[in-house]
Design a protein around this motif. Structure first.
Motif, PDB file in Angstrom:
ATOM      1  N   ALA A 107       0.828  -1.208   0.000  1.00  0.00           N
ATOM      2  CA  ALA A 107       0.000   0.000   0.000  1.00  0.00           C
ATOM      3  C   ALA A 107       0.866   1.263   0.000  1.00  0.00           C
ATOM      4  O   ALA A 107       1.986   1.267   0.515  1.00  0.00           O
ATOM      5  CB  ALA A 107      -0.927  -0.003   1.209  1.00  0.00           C
ATOM      6  N   CYS A 108       0.329   2.324  -0.591  1.00  0.00           N
ATOM      7  CA  CYS A 108       1.062   3.597  -0.654  1.00  0.00           C
ATOM      8  C   CYS A 108       1.153   4.259   0.725  1.00  0.00           C
ATOM      9  O   CYS A 108       2.190   4.806   1.100  1.00  0.00           O
ATOM     10  CB  CYS A 108       0.380   4.538  -1.640  1.00  0.00           C
ATOM     11  SG  CYS A 108       0.413   3.963  -3.357  1.00  0.00           S
ATOM     12  N   ASN A 109       0.059   4.239   1.474  1.00  0.00           N
ATOM     13  CA  ASN A 109       0.023   4.820   2.815  1.00  0.00           C
ATOM     14  C   ASN A 109      -0.540   3.773   3.782  1.00  0.00           C
ATOM     15  O   ASN A 109      -1.692   3.880   4.217  1.00  0.00           O
ATOM     16  CB  ASN A 109      -0.839   6.085   2.837  1.00  0.00           C
ATOM     17  CG  ASN A 109      -0.256   7.180   1.957  1.00  0.00           C
ATOM     18  OD1 ASN A 109       0.779   7.758   2.285  1.00  0.00           O
ATOM     19  ND2 ASN A 109      -0.917   7.454   0.844  1.00  0.00           N
ATOM     20  N   PRO A 110       0.251   2.762   4.112  1.00  0.00           N
ATOM     21  CA  PRO A 110      -0.267   1.653   4.919  1.00  0.00           C
ATOM     22  C   PRO A 110      -0.526   2.057   6.362  1.00  0.00           C
ATOM     23  O   PRO A 110       0.096   2.988   6.894  1.00  0.00           O
ATOM     24  CB  PRO A 110       0.858   0.611   4.842  1.00  0.00           C
ATOM     25  CG  PRO A 110       2.100   1.425   4.652  1.00  0.00           C
ATOM     26  CD  PRO A 110       1.683   2.585   3.790  1.00  0.00           C
ATOM     27  N   LEU A 111      -1.448   1.348   6.985  1.00  0.00           N
ATOM     28  CA  LEU A 111      -1.716   1.562   8.404  1.00  0.00           C
ATOM     29  C   LEU A 111      -0.466   1.285   9.226  1.00  0.00           C
ATOM     30  O   LEU A 111      -0.142   2.026  10.160  1.00  0.00           O
ATOM     31  CB  LEU A 111      -2.858   0.640   8.863  1.00  0.00           C
ATOM     32  CG  LEU A 111      -3.258   0.741  10.325  1.00  0.00           C
ATOM     33  CD1 LEU A 111      -3.990   2.046  10.582  1.00  0.00           C
ATOM     34  CD2 LEU A 111      -4.130  -0.446  10.732  1.00  0.00           C
TER      35      LEU A 111
END
Length: 298
Positions: A79-83
């Motif tokens: 993901a680009c902005n992972p949790l």
């Protein structure tokens, strides 16, 4: 809650804002995967310890938890902005201090908080108040040690502290197996206090080393990952200890000898962290500890 609110106010007022925060979209799929996987894992470990569910149900919970957390890991890596930014685990000091090394001593040391009061109550016949009156001194030792940790790390550095302290604190975990119901109270209190001091030295060292190579723009993602991994380690620690205790008891009430065996096992788990800490160098985290440079104390 009051302490958390006070910490939030102090952080907002005292910590400098180096850069303007950048808004990023919330990783909702990652949140669902990580959240559901953690819930299933905790339920599975709890059921395994309590034996309040069928074996097939426990196996299904744990298997599904592993599958979901594996999918969550793949998602967070892509993901680009992972949790959770799992790429931070590529940082060697973070990986050693909190996963390959710190993960093991978290499992071993956290179990003592769970096992010791139970041994006092189930094995020695103490009340909950009596057990708590003995175990609370570990917290006092922990608080006192925090005062001396900056100077200790400055003098010896992260590697030397962890390499020396790990086998000692592991031996102390195993040493709880030697406590008897007839052991004088002052000896028990002194031992638990010393354990609290050494446990604090261990966790303060790994905690500070964990963020030593984290860039300022990575701190927010680091905090989220650190918190989740810490909670996961504690959950595994308590769940594993409870499951092993239940296994040793074999359907009967746990007795003192069951706790003795388990303390030795937890001590061995803690000692295994030493393998990772030996990979540290004297320079690791030196810019945080000040080791090798004159510490500026006013």
């Amino acid at each position: 809650m009051p302490f958390a609110l006070a910490a939030a106010v102090l952080a907002a007022s005292l910590f400098p804002t180096v850069t303007k925060p950048v808004r990023t979209p919330f990783d909702f799929p990652g949140f669902l995967l990580v959240g559901s996987g953690m819930v299933l894992l905790v339920f599975g470990m709890d059921s395994l310890a309590a034996k309040d569910a069928a074996g097939s149900m426990i196996a299904a919970e744990l298997t599904l938890a592993i599958v979901i957390l594996t999918l969550a890991s793949f998602h967070c890596l892509r993901a680009c902005n992972p949790l959770l930014d799992l790429k931070l685990l590529r940082i060697r000091t973070f990986r050693i201090s909190f996963l390959t090394g710190g993960g093991l001593d978290t499992i071993g040391l956290s179990s003592v908080v769970f096992l010791l009061p139970l041994m006092f109550q189930l094995g020695f016949g103490m009340s909950a108040v009596q057990a708590g009156s003995l175990t609370f001194v570990a917290a006092i030792g922990s608080l006192i040690m925090r005062v001396f940790m900056p100077r200790l790390l400055n003098r010896f550095g992260f590697r030397r502290v962890l390499v020396v302290n790990t086998p000692i604190v592991a031996a102390m975990v195993a040493g709880f197996a030697l406590i008897e119901a007839t052991t004088p109270v002052w000896i028990v209190l002194a031992y638990i206090f010393a354990f609290g001091v050494l446990r604090s030295a261990q966790w303060a060292s790994t905690g500070n080393l964990a963020y030593s190579d984290i860039a300022p723009d990575q701190l927010a993602r680091f905090s989220a990952l650190y918190y989740i991994l810490w909670q996961l380690g504690v959950a595994i620690s308590v769940g594993l200890a409870a499951a092993l205790l239940s296994f040793l008891a074999g359907g009967r009430p746990a007795v003192t000898n069951d706790f003795r065996i388990l303390f030795v096992v937890e001590g061995v788990i803690t000692l295994c962290a030493l393998i990772a800490y030996l990979r540290l160098t004297p320079q690791d985290g030196a810019h945080v500890s000040g080791h090798g440079a004159q510490m500026n104390v006013e």
